[in-house]
Scaffold this motif. Structure first.
Motif, mmCIF file in Angstrom:
data_model
loop_
_atom_site.group_PDB
_atom_site.id
_atom_site.type_symbol
_atom_site.label_atom_id
_atom_site.label_comp_id
_atom_site.label_asym_id
_atom_site.label_seq_id
_atom_site.Cartn_x
_atom_site.Cartn_y
_atom_site.Cartn_z
ATOM 1 N N SER A 44 48.722 89.871 23.831
ATOM 2 C CA SER A 44 50.032 89.593 24.421
ATOM 3 C C SER A 44 50.674 88.391 23.778
ATOM 4 C CB SER A 44 49.653 89.656 25.837
ATOM 5 O OG SER A 44 48.960 88.463 26.239
ATOM 6 N N GLU A 45 51.860 88.238 23.948
ATOM 7 C CA GLU A 45 52.501 86.879 23.657
ATOM 8 C C GLU A 45 51.730 85.816 24.483
ATOM 9 O OE1 GLU A 45 56.586 86.839 24.663
ATOM 10 O OE2 GLU A 45 57.076 85.621 22.982
ATOM 11 N N LEU A 46 51.351 85.949 25.536
ATOM 12 C CA LEU A 46 50.551 84.963 26.536
ATOM 13 C C LEU A 46 49.319 84.494 25.658
ATOM 14 C CD1 LEU A 46 50.184 83.091 28.924
ATOM 15 C CD2 LEU A 46 49.436 85.191 30.137
ATOM 16 N N GLU A 47 48.675 85.564 25.284
ATOM 17 C CA GLU A 47 47.302 85.034 24.769
ATOM 18 C C GLU A 47 47.457 84.411 23.372
ATOM 19 O OE1 GLU A 47 44.449 88.877 25.269
ATOM 20 O OE2 GLU A 47 46.388 89.372 25.833
ATOM 21 N N ILE A 48 48.384 84.772 22.597
ATOM 22 C CA ILE A 48 48.499 84.242 21.390
ATOM 23 C C ILE A 48 49.113 82.836 21.559
ATOM 24 C CG2 ILE A 48 49.919 84.559 19.110
ATOM 25 C CD1 ILE A 48 50.249 87.286 19.644
ATOM 26 N N PHE A 142 40.259 91.521 37.784
ATOM 27 C CA PHE A 142 40.894 90.205 37.076
ATOM 28 C C PHE A 142 41.788 90.606 35.842
ATOM 29 C CE2 PHE A 142 36.740 91.019 34.768
ATOM 30 C CZ PHE A 142 37.117 91.063 33.540
ATOM 31 N N VAL A 143 41.439 91.807 35.249
ATOM 32 C CA VAL A 143 42.251 92.112 34.170
ATOM 33 C C VAL A 143 43.726 92.720 34.787
ATOM 34 C CG1 VAL A 143 42.723 93.971 32.384
ATOM 35 C CG2 VAL A 143 40.589 92.796 32.600
ATOM 36 N N VAL A 144 43.688 93.174 35.988
ATOM 37 C CA VAL A 144 44.728 93.553 36.580
ATOM 38 C C VAL A 144 45.764 92.267 36.999
ATOM 39 C CG1 VAL A 144 45.857 94.549 38.649
ATOM 40 C CG2 VAL A 144 43.564 95.632 37.671
ATOM 41 N N ASP A 145 45.091 91.346 37.232
ATOM 42 C CA ASP A 145 45.892 90.029 37.569
ATOM 43 C C ASP A 145 46.314 89.247 36.115
ATOM 44 O OD1 ASP A 145 45.135 90.176 40.321
ATOM 45 O OD2 ASP A 145 43.453 88.871 39.972
ATOM 46 N N PHE A 146 45.666 89.580 35.303
ATOM 47 C CA PHE A 146 46.093 89.023 33.969
ATOM 48 C C PHE A 146 47.226 89.811 33.350
ATOM 49 C CE2 PHE A 146 45.815 87.990 29.247
ATOM 50 C CZ PHE A 146 45.434 86.494 29.465
ATOM 51 N N TYR A 147 47.152 91.067 33.845
ATOM 52 C CA TYR A 147 48.442 91.805 33.083
ATOM 53 C C TYR A 147 49.608 91.424 33.854
ATOM 54 C CZ TYR A 147 45.675 95.202 30.651
ATOM 55 O OH TYR A 147 44.379 95.994 29.870
ATOM 56 N N GLN A 148 49.522 90.999 35.203
ATOM 57 C CA GLN A 148 50.679 90.455 36.027
ATOM 58 C C GLN A 148 51.157 89.295 35.256
ATOM 59 O OE1 GLN A 148 49.379 90.194 40.166
ATOM 60 N NE2 GLN A 148 49.854 92.677 40.194
ATOM 61 N N TYR A 153 54.846 86.131 32.140
ATOM 62 C CA TYR A 153 55.365 85.237 30.791
ATOM 63 C C TYR A 153 56.069 85.860 30.029
ATOM 64 C CZ TYR A 153 54.030 81.755 27.271
ATOM 65 O OH TYR A 153 53.952 80.882 26.139
ATOM 66 N N LYS A 154 56.271 87.034 29.856
ATOM 67 C CA LYS A 154 57.159 87.582 28.905
ATOM 68 C C LYS A 154 58.562 87.368 29.475
ATOM 69 C CE LYS A 154 56.184 92.102 27.790
ATOM 70 N NZ LYS A 154 56.390 93.526 28.057
ATOM 71 N N LYS A 155 58.681 87.649 30.840
ATOM 72 C CA LYS A 155 60.176 87.223 31.511
ATOM 73 C C LYS A 155 60.472 85.809 31.273
ATOM 74 C CE LYS A 155 60.057 90.998 34.712
ATOM 75 N NZ LYS A 155 59.435 91.371 35.967
ATOM 76 N N TYR A 156 59.434 85.192 31.376
ATOM 77 C CA TYR A 156 59.903 83.445 31.368
ATOM 78 C C TYR A 156 60.300 83.263 29.883
ATOM 79 C CZ TYR A 156 58.088 78.615 30.310
ATOM 80 O OH TYR A 156 58.274 77.360 29.777
#
Ligand code: SF4
Ligand code: SF4
Length: 161
Positions: A44-48, A142-148, A153-156
């Motif tokens: 995801s953009e967040l991870e990159i 934790f992956v469910v939380d990470f997806y949120q 972050y995408k919206k931000y």
């Protein structure tokens, strides 16, 4: 990436460790197959952005980061046989602290459809946690939380443009 976001993700990754099997030293020894062939990296953009910030803060190889970003845009077919640019024969992952969610979870957790991707000789296969579509959230909460966080972050990022 802003300090508060970087710190939140760092803390999140640290907390994830309680769901992971722990080993003395490097359980993969010289295998590293995941980084060479079977890690079908999706990010995801967040991870990159987190990896970018990690590379900057830790004086990691910027050119490797650029190659890594390019690597992520390739399809699994295009990637076949390629090694992740951050992989180093001597030390394994050269950006370990910034690695992606899939790098952290692969071969620790796996969808029951893909267990054949982990070779029989895998040294940590005996501890693998298998999930399916029904048990995904239970096995990897934790992956469910990470997806949120990814969505937030995408919206931000969109609002920043
Ligand atoms: S998790 Fe298993 S397959 Fe992947 S690098 Fe380690 S030993 Fe090899
Ligand atoms: S980022 Fe690190 S752990 Fe992930 S595939 Fe690349 S070398 Fe392996």
């Amino acid at each position: 990436m802003q300090d508060n976001i970087y710190d939140t993700i760092t803390q999140f990754y640290e907390n994830m460790n309680k769901y992971m099997p722990s080993y003395e030293g490097n359980p993969c020894k010289e295998c590293n197959l995941c980084c060479k062939k079977i890690a079908n990296l999706g990010a995801s953009e967040l991870e990159i952005d987190y990896m970018e910030e990690y590379v900057k803060r830790n004086n990691k190889d910027w050119n490797k980061f650029l190659k890594f970003k390019d690597f992520l845009t390739k399809s699994p077919v295009e990637k076949k046989g390629e090694t992740c640019p951050f992989f180093d024969e001597q030390i394994g992952c050269s950006a370990y602290g910034g690695r992606l969610l899939s790098c952290r979870t692969f071969a620790c957790f796996i969808n029951e459809k893909f267990t054949n991707l982990v070779p029989e000789y895998c040294l940590i296969k005996s501890n693998i946690k298998i999930y399916n579509d029904d048990t995904f959230a239970e096995v990897m909460p934790f992956v469910v939380d990470f997806y949120q966080m990814i969505e937030i972050y995408k919206k931000y990022k969109q609002e920043q443009q």
